[in-house]
Design a protein around this motif. Structure first.
Motif, PDB file in Angstrom:
ATOM      1  N   TYR A   5     -22.474   5.093 -27.973  1.00  0.00           N
ATOM      2  CA  TYR A   5     -21.186   5.915 -27.405  1.00  0.00           C
ATOM      3  C   TYR A   5     -20.996   5.229 -25.818  1.00  0.00           C
ATOM      4  CZ  TYR A   5     -19.226   9.715 -25.053  1.00  0.00           C
ATOM      5  OH  TYR A   5     -18.253  10.434 -23.748  1.00  0.00           O
ATOM      6  N   LYS A   6     -21.279   4.225 -26.173  1.00  0.00           N
ATOM      7  CA  LYS A   6     -21.239   3.293 -24.902  1.00  0.00           C
ATOM      8  C   LYS A   6     -20.351   2.304 -25.454  1.00  0.00           C
ATOM      9  CE  LYS A   6     -25.510   2.398 -21.895  1.00  0.00           C
ATOM     10  NZ  LYS A   6     -26.632   1.859 -21.324  1.00  0.00           N
ATOM     11  N   GLN A  66     -17.274   4.540 -24.234  1.00  0.00           N
ATOM     12  CA  GLN A  66     -16.543   4.431 -23.328  1.00  0.00           C
ATOM     13  C   GLN A  66     -15.226   3.570 -22.219  1.00  0.00           C
ATOM     14  OE1 GLN A  66     -20.462   5.188 -21.628  1.00  0.00           O
ATOM     15  NE2 GLN A  66     -20.501   6.395 -20.751  1.00  0.00           N
ATOM     16  N   LYS A  67     -16.454   2.189 -23.163  1.00  0.00           N
ATOM     17  CA  LYS A  67     -15.138   0.897 -22.675  1.00  0.00           C
ATOM     18  C   LYS A  67     -13.656   1.317 -23.358  1.00  0.00           C
ATOM     19  CE  LYS A  67     -19.331  -2.068 -22.821  1.00  0.00           C
ATOM     20  NZ  LYS A  67     -20.007  -3.480 -23.547  1.00  0.00           N
ATOM     21  N   GLU A  78     -14.079  14.831 -23.476  1.00  0.00           N
ATOM     22  CA  GLU A  78     -14.390  14.088 -22.029  1.00  0.00           C
ATOM     23  C   GLU A  78     -12.665  13.273 -21.868  1.00  0.00           C
ATOM     24  OE1 GLU A  78     -16.378  10.666 -19.869  1.00  0.00           O
ATOM     25  OE2 GLU A  78     -16.456  10.484 -21.639  1.00  0.00           O
ATOM     26  N   THR A  79     -11.902  13.043 -22.939  1.00  0.00           N
ATOM     27  CA  THR A  79     -10.612  12.282 -22.970  1.00  0.00           C
ATOM     28  C   THR A  79      -9.943  13.407 -22.356  1.00  0.00           C
ATOM     29  OG1 THR A  79     -11.099  10.464 -24.031  1.00  0.00           O
ATOM     30  CG2 THR A  79      -8.925  11.684 -22.928  1.00  0.00           C
ATOM     31  N   SER A 117     -12.096   3.624 -23.972  1.00  0.00           N
ATOM     32  CA  SER A 117     -11.493   4.771 -22.885  1.00  0.00           C
ATOM     33  C   SER A 117     -11.581   4.605 -21.599  1.00  0.00           C
ATOM     34  CB  SER A 117     -12.302   6.121 -23.106  1.00  0.00           C
ATOM     35  OG  SER A 117     -13.176   6.029 -21.984  1.00  0.00           O
ATOM     36  N   THR A 118     -11.596   3.493 -21.096  1.00  0.00           N
ATOM     37  CA  THR A 118     -11.352   2.892 -19.664  1.00  0.00           C
ATOM     38  C   THR A 118     -10.771   1.261 -19.773  1.00  0.00           C
ATOM     39  OG1 THR A 118     -13.566   1.519 -19.403  1.00  0.00           O
ATOM     40  CG2 THR A 118     -13.531   3.653 -18.971  1.00  0.00           C
ATOM     41  N   ALA A 148     -16.353  11.808 -27.275  1.00  0.00           N
ATOM     42  CA  ALA A 148     -15.175  10.893 -26.162  1.00  0.00           C
ATOM     43  C   ALA A 148     -13.839  11.420 -26.313  1.00  0.00           C
ATOM     44  CB  ALA A 148     -15.258   9.777 -27.053  1.00  0.00           C
TER      45      ALA A 148
END
Length: 295
Positions: free
Chosen positions: A286-287, A290-291, A197-198, A293-294, A194
């Motif tokens: 990981y999901k 993801q939540k 990606e960020t 980070s959005t 994460a």
């Protein structure tokens, strides 16, 4: 192959069990199978296995009975039920439970088996679907050394790291150590990806750098690529991992041991499961990141 251990009954042919039973067939063992959903065993039957309508029927006449099911309650049912393994297994047979279950239940089955002239081993495994498919499982065994030695031909058909950990229940305790290490490690793997990606990095290039260094782990090498590919298919189910963590938390509590990392991991996986991911692989953690980070 040890002629005395030629007939094997395999109970539970799910994600890992089907590959394990196939390896035994390929090694020349005579294999009978039972699983609650017969369709899950059709591939093995076409490969030479013989279908049996119950765990007890499978156990009759078998030299070795292997169980690989979901939960301790399933283990209890297939061993202790009227049409289960203990009432139907042949005297002198070897019973190997490879389910991740409780040390307490492993000891109970061992004692009941001994009363009936049976040999019982608790032998949970690590390595996931990949290890099962490639016969590279780590097998952690509790029970009598003599029974462990006798079952080497079976274990060697399924894994490469096979260690006798001690008396009955020791295999399950060792598996709890394994699951505790994985639990917090999976948080670290997900956080690292994460972060990459960020930060705008290429996760695949990051993985090349960190997986071979001090941060390296099985999860980083085998599950991180699945995360990057968006593949959350189960090598090991979220719902089963929660079960394992709850066993470990309960055992740790009985011993007076504080395990805060494990407690956090369980909390996160319960949240993941509640979002509808109970049948996904453990890498689906990981999901949750993801939540975040959005948001």
């Amino acid at each position: 192959m040890n002629r005395e251990l030629h007939k094997v009954a395999f109970v539970g042919t799910g994600v890992m069990g089907s590959s394990m039973a196939r390896h035994l067939l390929d090694r020349g063992f005579e294999v009978s199978v039972f699983t609650r959903t017969r369709e899950k065993a059709e591939g093995l039957v076409s490969h030479g296995a013989v279908w049996k309508p119950s765990a007890g029927e499978a156990a009759r006449g078998a030299d070795v009975v292997i169980t690989m099911v979901g939960y301790p309650k399933d283990v209890e049912e297939i061993y202790l039920g009227d049409n289960g393994i203990l009432p139907n297994a042949e005297k002198g047979a070897y019973l190997i439970d490879m389910t991740t279950s409780t040390p307490t239940l492993a000891k109970q089955i061992y004692l009941l088996a001994k009363e009936r002239g049976l040999h019982s081993l608790d032998a949970p495994v690590s390595g996931g679907d990949i290890g099962a498919r490639e016969a590279r499982l780590t097998i952690m065994v509790g029970g009598d050394k003599e029974a462990f030695a006798a079952c080497q031909p079976i274990f060697q058909a399924l894994g490469t790291n096979i260690i006798h950990q001690g008396e009955a229940g020791a295999g399950q305790h060792t598996k709890m150590c394994n699951q505790i290490a994985i639990a917090t490690n999976m948080i670290g793997v997900c956080e690292a990806l994460a972060y990459a990606e960020t930060a705008g990095l290429d996760p695949e290039d990051v993985l090349k750098s960190i997986s071979s260094g001090a941060a390296g782990s099985w999860s980083l090498s085998n599950l991180a690529p699945r995360i990057i590919a968006g593949n959350y298919e189960p090598g090991f189910f979220v719902k089963h991992f929660i079960k394992d963590m709850e066993i470990a938390l309960d055992e740790a509590d009985k011993m007076g041991l504080d395990v805060p990392g494990l407690s956090l991991a369980r909390e996160m996986y319960v949240k993941l499961s509640a979002s509808g991911e109970e049948n996904s692989g453990t890498q689906a953690l990981y999901k949750l990141f993801q939540k975040k980070s959005t948001n």
